[in-house]
Design a protein around this motif. Structure first.
Motif, mmCIF file in Angstrom:
data_model
loop_
_atom_site.group_PDB
_atom_site.id
_atom_site.type_symbol
_atom_site.label_atom_id
_atom_site.label_comp_id
_atom_site.label_asym_id
_atom_site.label_seq_id
_atom_site.Cartn_x
_atom_site.Cartn_y
_atom_site.Cartn_z
ATOM 1 N N PRO A 53 -55.451 -23.671 11.557
ATOM 2 C CA PRO A 53 -54.892 -23.220 12.835
ATOM 3 C C PRO A 53 -53.454 -23.653 13.084
ATOM 4 C CG PRO A 53 -56.474 -25.001 13.171
ATOM 5 C CD PRO A 53 -56.601 -24.583 11.748
ATOM 6 N N THR A 54 -52.957 -24.629 12.320
ATOM 7 C CA THR A 54 -51.568 -25.062 12.497
ATOM 8 C C THR A 54 -50.644 -24.512 11.414
ATOM 9 O OG1 THR A 54 -51.971 -27.110 11.244
ATOM 10 C CG2 THR A 54 -52.283 -27.199 13.644
ATOM 11 N N ARG A 55 -51.148 -23.624 10.576
ATOM 12 C CA ARG A 55 -50.322 -23.061 9.509
ATOM 13 C C ARG A 55 -49.118 -22.328 10.083
ATOM 14 N NH1 ARG A 55 -52.031 -18.486 4.909
ATOM 15 N NH2 ARG A 55 -49.896 -17.985 4.292
ATOM 16 N N VAL A 56 -47.952 -22.559 9.490
ATOM 17 C CA VAL A 56 -46.734 -21.855 9.876
ATOM 18 C C VAL A 56 -46.496 -20.727 8.870
ATOM 19 C CG1 VAL A 56 -44.247 -22.034 10.221
ATOM 20 C CG2 VAL A 56 -45.744 -23.926 10.913
ATOM 21 N N LEU B 229 -30.598 -9.109 30.735
ATOM 22 C CA LEU B 229 -31.500 -9.043 31.880
ATOM 23 C C LEU B 229 -31.661 -10.389 32.584
ATOM 24 C CD1 LEU B 229 -34.320 -6.717 30.451
ATOM 25 C CD2 LEU B 229 -32.342 -6.101 31.866
ATOM 26 N N ASP B 230 -30.959 -11.402 32.105
ATOM 27 C CA ASP B 230 -31.018 -12.743 32.700
ATOM 28 C C ASP B 230 -32.451 -13.271 32.742
ATOM 29 O OD1 ASP B 230 -29.863 -15.039 33.800
ATOM 30 O OD2 ASP B 230 -30.140 -14.340 35.862
ATOM 31 N N LEU B 231 -33.139 -13.137 31.607
ATOM 32 C CA LEU B 231 -34.518 -13.627 31.498
ATOM 33 C C LEU B 231 -34.476 -15.094 31.085
ATOM 34 C CD1 LEU B 231 -36.201 -10.581 29.680
ATOM 35 C CD2 LEU B 231 -35.866 -10.965 32.142
ATOM 36 N N THR B 232 -34.207 -15.955 32.034
ATOM 37 C CA THR B 232 -33.958 -17.359 31.734
ATOM 38 C C THR B 232 -35.220 -18.148 31.410
ATOM 39 O OG1 THR B 232 -34.001 -17.878 34.104
ATOM 40 C CG2 THR B 232 -31.852 -17.406 33.128
ATOM 41 N N HIS B 233 -36.387 -17.572 31.674
ATOM 42 C CA HIS B 233 -37.641 -18.271 31.378
ATOM 43 C C HIS B 233 -38.424 -17.559 30.267
ATOM 44 C CE1 HIS B 233 -37.017 -20.938 34.745
ATOM 45 N NE2 HIS B 233 -36.804 -19.895 35.522
ATOM 46 N N THR B 234 -37.690 -16.860 29.411
ATOM 47 C CA THR B 234 -38.307 -16.098 28.319
ATOM 48 C C THR B 234 -37.663 -16.508 26.999
ATOM 49 O OG1 THR B 234 -38.705 -14.230 29.801
ATOM 50 C CG2 THR B 234 -38.780 -13.776 27.435
ATOM 51 N N HIS B 235 -38.495 -16.670 25.968
ATOM 52 C CA HIS B 235 -37.961 -17.012 24.657
ATOM 53 C C HIS B 235 -38.928 -16.567 23.563
ATOM 54 C CE1 HIS B 235 -40.613 -20.483 25.480
ATOM 55 N NE2 HIS B 235 -40.730 -20.587 24.162
ATOM 56 N N VAL B 236 -38.406 -16.465 22.349
ATOM 57 C CA VAL B 236 -39.252 -16.255 21.180
ATOM 58 C C VAL B 236 -39.835 -17.615 20.804
ATOM 59 C CG1 VAL B 236 -39.349 -15.555 18.761
ATOM 60 C CG2 VAL B 236 -37.878 -14.309 20.361
ATOM 61 N N ARG B 237 -41.156 -17.695 20.743
ATOM 62 C CA ARG B 237 -41.777 -18.979 20.450
ATOM 63 C C ARG B 237 -41.410 -19.432 19.031
ATOM 64 N NH1 ARG B 237 -48.074 -21.053 20.060
ATOM 65 N NH2 ARG B 237 -47.700 -23.059 21.068
ATOM 66 N N PRO B 238 -40.898 -20.649 18.869
ATOM 67 C CA PRO B 238 -40.551 -21.140 17.536
ATOM 68 C C PRO B 238 -41.761 -21.141 16.604
ATOM 69 C CG PRO B 238 -39.578 -22.536 19.219
ATOM 70 C CD PRO B 238 -40.515 -21.602 19.927
ATOM 71 N N ALA B 239 -41.507 -20.915 15.334
ATOM 72 C CA ALA B 239 -42.599 -20.780 14.369
ATOM 73 C C ALA B 239 -43.476 -22.026 14.304
ATOM 74 C CB ALA B 239 -42.032 -20.467 12.988
ATOM 75 N N ASP B 240 -42.894 -23.198 14.527
ATOM 76 C CA ASP B 240 -43.657 -24.442 14.399
ATOM 77 C C ASP B 240 -44.121 -24.999 15.743
ATOM 78 O OD1 ASP B 240 -41.182 -25.144 15.352
ATOM 79 O OD2 ASP B 240 -40.850 -26.788 13.937
ATOM 80 N N ALA B 241 -44.052 -24.199 16.805
ATOM 81 C CA ALA B 241 -44.398 -24.686 18.142
ATOM 82 C C ALA B 241 -45.884 -25.023 18.242
ATOM 83 C CB ALA B 241 -44.029 -23.652 19.193
ATOM 84 N N THR B 242 -46.169 -26.110 18.955
ATOM 85 C CA THR B 242 -47.554 -26.514 19.203
ATOM 86 C C THR B 242 -47.846 -26.636 20.698
ATOM 87 O OG1 THR B 242 -46.949 -28.853 19.019
ATOM 88 C CG2 THR B 242 -47.739 -27.754 17.020
ATOM 89 N N GLY B 243 -46.916 -26.215 21.528
ATOM 90 C CA GLY B 243 -47.102 -26.286 22.969
ATOM 91 C C GLY B 243 -46.186 -25.309 23.666
ATOM 92 N N THR C 166 -48.874 -19.791 16.458
ATOM 93 C CA THR C 166 -48.837 -18.334 16.603
ATOM 94 C C THR C 166 -47.678 -17.710 15.840
ATOM 95 O OG1 THR C 166 -47.549 -18.522 18.660
ATOM 96 C CG2 THR C 166 -49.963 -18.414 18.867
ATOM 97 N N SER C 167 -47.238 -18.371 14.776
ATOM 98 C CA SER C 167 -46.140 -17.814 13.980
ATOM 99 C C SER C 167 -46.516 -16.489 13.351
ATOM 100 C CB SER C 167 -45.711 -18.807 12.892
ATOM 101 O OG SER C 167 -46.807 -19.170 12.070
ATOM 102 N N TRP C 168 -47.836 -16.211 13.218
ATOM 103 C CA TRP C 168 -48.285 -14.920 12.696
ATOM 104 C C TRP C 168 -47.994 -13.788 13.680
ATOM 105 C CZ3 TRP C 168 -51.641 -13.694 16.497
ATOM 106 C CH2 TRP C 168 -52.326 -14.738 17.129
ATOM 107 N N GLY C 169 -47.616 -14.127 14.924
ATOM 108 C CA GLY C 169 -47.251 -13.092 15.892
ATOM 109 C C GLY C 169 -45.836 -12.590 15.663
ATOM 110 N N TRP C 170 -44.890 -13.481 15.603
ATOM 111 C CA TRP C 170 -43.481 -13.225 15.337
ATOM 112 C C TRP C 170 -43.005 -11.937 16.014
ATOM 113 C CZ3 TRP C 170 -40.532 -10.660 10.973
ATOM 114 C CH2 TRP C 170 -39.180 -11.071 10.965
ATOM 115 N N ALA C 171 -42.434 -11.009 15.273
ATOM 116 C CA ALA C 171 -41.871 -9.790 15.870
ATOM 117 C C ALA C 171 -42.941 -8.841 16.390
ATOM 118 C CB ALA C 171 -40.985 -9.067 14.856
ATOM 119 N N ALA C 172 -44.199 -9.101 16.046
ATOM 120 C CA ALA C 172 -45.302 -8.280 16.557
ATOM 121 C C ALA C 172 -45.873 -8.852 17.846
ATOM 122 C CB ALA C 172 -46.413 -8.178 15.516
ATOM 123 N N GLY C 173 -45.460 -10.050 18.232
ATOM 124 C CA GLY C 173 -46.005 -10.660 19.442
ATOM 125 C C GLY C 173 -45.749 -12.145 19.479
ATOM 126 N N GLY C 174 -44.489 -12.550 19.641
ATOM 127 C CA GLY C 174 -44.160 -13.967 19.653
ATOM 128 C C GLY C 174 -43.365 -14.393 20.865
#
Length: 373
Positions: free
Chosen positions: A130-133, A190-204, A250-258
């Motif tokens: 589950p922690t695989r990057v 769009l000034d989406l200041t609370h939006t980001h692409v989740r880093p590949a190694d994120a755990t939180g 969730t690095s498996w999401g990436w451009a499909a859902g990250g």
């Protein structure tokens, strides 16, 4: 619109449908209403609240599509470019024709790629690692790891793999990371200041955020490698108690859902893409050119797919044109909808995947006053 009815549906979702916590943000003719029921965390009883950071799953596909369309508007690529123009030879190992599958095919799921989310390799990894990057190159290989589901342009088959390839094309065209280009094309304008692409190694996630829960784990003794499109539903045990999967990679999401966002930012994004506030007119029309969903994946009733987005058949919406995005992954379900003029919108999030589409259908009926069936 009666907010009391929406609140009743939220309360019912928690009391009767096993949802730990749910929020809904409704914008109607300039007024905003925020409703909540249940909890953000079952252990502490912490309540759900506005401003939570949420993993929006496949709603992130619209961010990828908007980024590709921005590059098209800049003349840096064409939606009709074959994949081989930018990623020569990448598709061939899986038996796909990279000279015939176009970028447009990738974005509207008509390229003939298989249903990537049910790849045995991916399913096995999520259970046992589950922690695989996942790296970009691994995801691109995953996209073609099973035989084609059809010929290019033949039918709609929902394939995350197409968006992995689109993300790789974004990086090839620009020389920048996918995350940097999404920020340039979508988040900053769009000034989406609370939006980001989740880093590949994120755990939180940034605070505040709800705890993500998974129900319906695999039955004891089931080997994830044996899962197929046909048998996976019978392999799930829905009687097991929810488990905390917030730290799931969730690095498996990436451009499909990250993408990680908030209901407020997601509403602003949706308003911009639904009304034409982000993209030039030609690319806006491309995004909302829909294909029929005939590939076996059940969406909401009367919904069709464009480039990373869904639109409801007006016949099923009492004449309204309602546009949106939706996404699900372990521990998160998101639905955001807006009329095409942006006057009425709703963004919904649950911190567990609903078992059926009954909940979003009820909310759609309440918000838009339609007899969706």
């Amino acid at each position: 619109m009666a907010h009391e009815e929406v609140q009743r549906i939220l309360d019912q979702a928690v009391a009767e449908d096993g949802i730990p916590g749910i929020v809904a943000e409704v914008h109607d003719a300039g007024e905003t209403w925020f409703g909540t029921a249940g909890v953000a965390d079952l252990a502490t009883g912490r309540r759900r609240q506005p401003g939570e950071h949420l993993h929006i799953g496949s709603s992130g596909k619209a961010f990828t599509a908007a980024t590709v369309l921005t590059l098209a508007a800049e003349g840096r690529l064409s939606l009709d470019d074959p994949v081989n123009t930018w990623l020569p030879g990448v598709l061939e190992p899986g038996g796909y024709d990279g000279g015939k599958i176009t970028i447009r095919h990738l974005l509207n799921h008509t390229g003939g790629l298989f249903l990537t989310g049910l790849s045995p390799e991916l399913q096995h990894s999520m259970v046992t690692q589950p922690t695989r990057v996942w790296t970009t190159s691994e995801l691109v290989k995953l996209a073609v790891s099973q035989p084609p589901a059809g010929r290019p342009g033949e039918q709609f088959v929902y394939a995350n793999g197409g968006y992995y390839l689109a993300g790789a094309i974004i990086e090839k065209v620009t020389g920048n990371t996918y995350a940097a280009e999404v920020e340039r094309a979508v988040m900053r304008p769009l000034d989406l200041t609370h939006t980001h692409v989740r880093p590949a190694d994120a755990t939180g996630y940034p605070h505040p955020h709800p705890t993500a829960y998974l129900t319906g784990a695999l039955k004891d003794g089931v080997d994830p490698a044996t899962l197929t499109t046909e048998n996976w539903a019978s392999m799930i045990d829905h009687d097991k108690p929810p488990i905390d999967v917030t730290a799931l990679n969730t690095s498996w999401g990436w451009a499909a859902g990250g993408i990680v966002s908030t209901t407020e930012d997601l509403t602003r994004f949706l308003h911009a893409i639904a009304t034409g506030g982000l993209l030039p007119p030609a690319q806006h029309r491309e995004m909302w050119t829909m294909v029929t969903n005939d590939g076996g994946v059940v969406w909401l009733p009367h919904a069709r797919y464009g480039l990373g987005v869904i639109e409801f058949d007006s016949a099923g919406m009492d004449g309204l044109t309602v546009r949106g995005v939706s996404g699900t992954l372990p521990g998160s379900f998101t639905l955001a909808l807006s009329t095409d003029d942006g006057r009425r919108s709703v963004a919904v999030h649950t911190n567990i995947e609903p078992d059926t589409m009954d909940l979003p259908i009820k909310i759609i009926k309440a918000v838009y006053g339609v007899a969706l069936a």
